[in-house]
Enzyme design. Sequence first.
Site, PDB file in Angstrom:
ATOM      1  N   VAL A  90       0.857  -1.177   0.000  1.00  0.00           N
ATOM      2  CA  VAL A  90       0.000   0.000   0.000  1.00  0.00           C
ATOM      3  C   VAL A  90       0.894   1.227   0.000  1.00  0.00           C
ATOM      4  O   VAL A  90       1.865   1.301   0.752  1.00  0.00           O
ATOM      5  CB  VAL A  90      -0.918   0.037   1.241  1.00  0.00           C
ATOM      6  CG1 VAL A  90      -1.815   1.268   1.204  1.00  0.00           C
ATOM      7  CG2 VAL A  90      -1.758  -1.235   1.317  1.00  0.00           C
ATOM      8  N   CYS A  91       0.593   2.172  -0.879  1.00  0.00           N
ATOM      9  CA  CYS A  91       1.306   3.443  -0.909  1.00  0.00           C
ATOM     10  C   CYS A  91       2.816   3.212  -1.091  1.00  0.00           C
ATOM     11  O   CYS A  91       3.238   2.501  -1.981  1.00  0.00           O
ATOM     12  CB  CYS A  91       0.992   4.233   0.351  1.00  0.00           C
ATOM     13  SG  CYS A  91       1.410   5.988   0.296  1.00  0.00           S
ATOM     14  N   THR A  92       3.632   3.802  -0.227  1.00  0.00           N
ATOM     15  CA  THR A  92       5.085   3.695  -0.369  1.00  0.00           C
ATOM     16  C   THR A  92       5.629   2.350   0.072  1.00  0.00           C
ATOM     17  O   THR A  92       6.838   2.125   0.019  1.00  0.00           O
ATOM     18  CB  THR A  92       5.792   4.811   0.421  1.00  0.00           C
ATOM     19  OG1 THR A  92       5.335   4.789   1.771  1.00  0.00           O
ATOM     20  CG2 THR A  92       5.506   6.166  -0.197  1.00  0.00           C
TER      21      THR A  92
END
Length: 381
Positions: free
Chosen positions: A105-107
């Site tokens: 998720v995300c970074t």
Amino acid sequence: MTRIVGVLIFPDFQLLDAAGPATAFDVSARLTTPPAYRLQMLARAAGPVKSSSGVTLMAESFPDPRLLDTLIVAGGGGTREVVNCEATLGFIREAAEAARRVASVCTGAFLLAATGLLDGRLATTHWRLAGSLARSYPKVTVAPDRIFVRDGQIWTSAGITAGIDLALALIAEDLGEAVAKRTAQELVVYHRRPGGQSQFSALLELDRSGGRFGPLLAWARERLCEPLPVERLSDRAAMSSRHFARAFVAETGVTPAKAVERLRLEIARECVEAGSDPIDRVAAATGFGDAERMRRAFIRAFGQPPQTLRRAARQSRPGTRSAQDPEKAVGIYVDPDARRASQADAGAAHDPANQPMTIARQDQAAVAQASDRSAACSSTV
């Protein structure tokens, strides 16, 4: 069969990156008998792990990866340190070999990339850091506007709340669309959200450093229907064309021509989605010149032509019912054998047909704002 879903966290992780998917799996587990999932928060060392918000979650130490069905790697500011933690990267590699699938998720995508798992694959991350991911890991093909991407057993999602979209897609794969839809209803979120990541201000993103070209970009944004070649922009900036081009790229990360295109795309997309003017008129008013040139720019930036985005926007408005294919989402699923990215049609991104919808005051305000934007686009054209 109860599947074990591990969510990997670390100091300074983004709370919603972990809590969002975990909540989606928890809700879906309550809809099945026996519960379809069992959640585990995982960290290098067992005990409390503090998020970037200061909220602490209790985590278990890394288990035998063969016990996991799915590993989800959270993101957050802490990835800058964890990307150099061999123990964590090693566990992710082992999980990729032993578990059925691995997601970020995300970074969290930066951690997957650091393990080499994304080499030769298509992936996404938070829009603001998509360029950084591509530069740091050139073997990764980054899709900056996707909400999530599946490439074989590896899944990646965009920033923060996109982790819920990712979880819903994973739940749909495991338990079917009906359970995924019920989960989304319980969470009060879109089952398939409309649009990609490019629902943000291009002007804000280009001027993220508050640098010297901010006023120039604002000036250009007010004149998008006019020709804006490098020479005109450099004259406005009182610089030679060559020096201006180099300085602009150094500060914003894109060429002047690409920056102007992004500004045009932002306004054109808003007019396409909120208005009813013909596509060719929108193209002329935003400086693209003709509909075909704008169509190609939309496909490059958003993966979809203007007409598709307009249909998706209309179908996602309050009170609209859609009966299109529920398996289509604003994501990319990559065939692991043929390695071809097949983009899903956002026209089925929203399916409120299974629940009654009442437009509350807040929704009425949103509809009014959309109408205002539509009128503004019409007056521009």
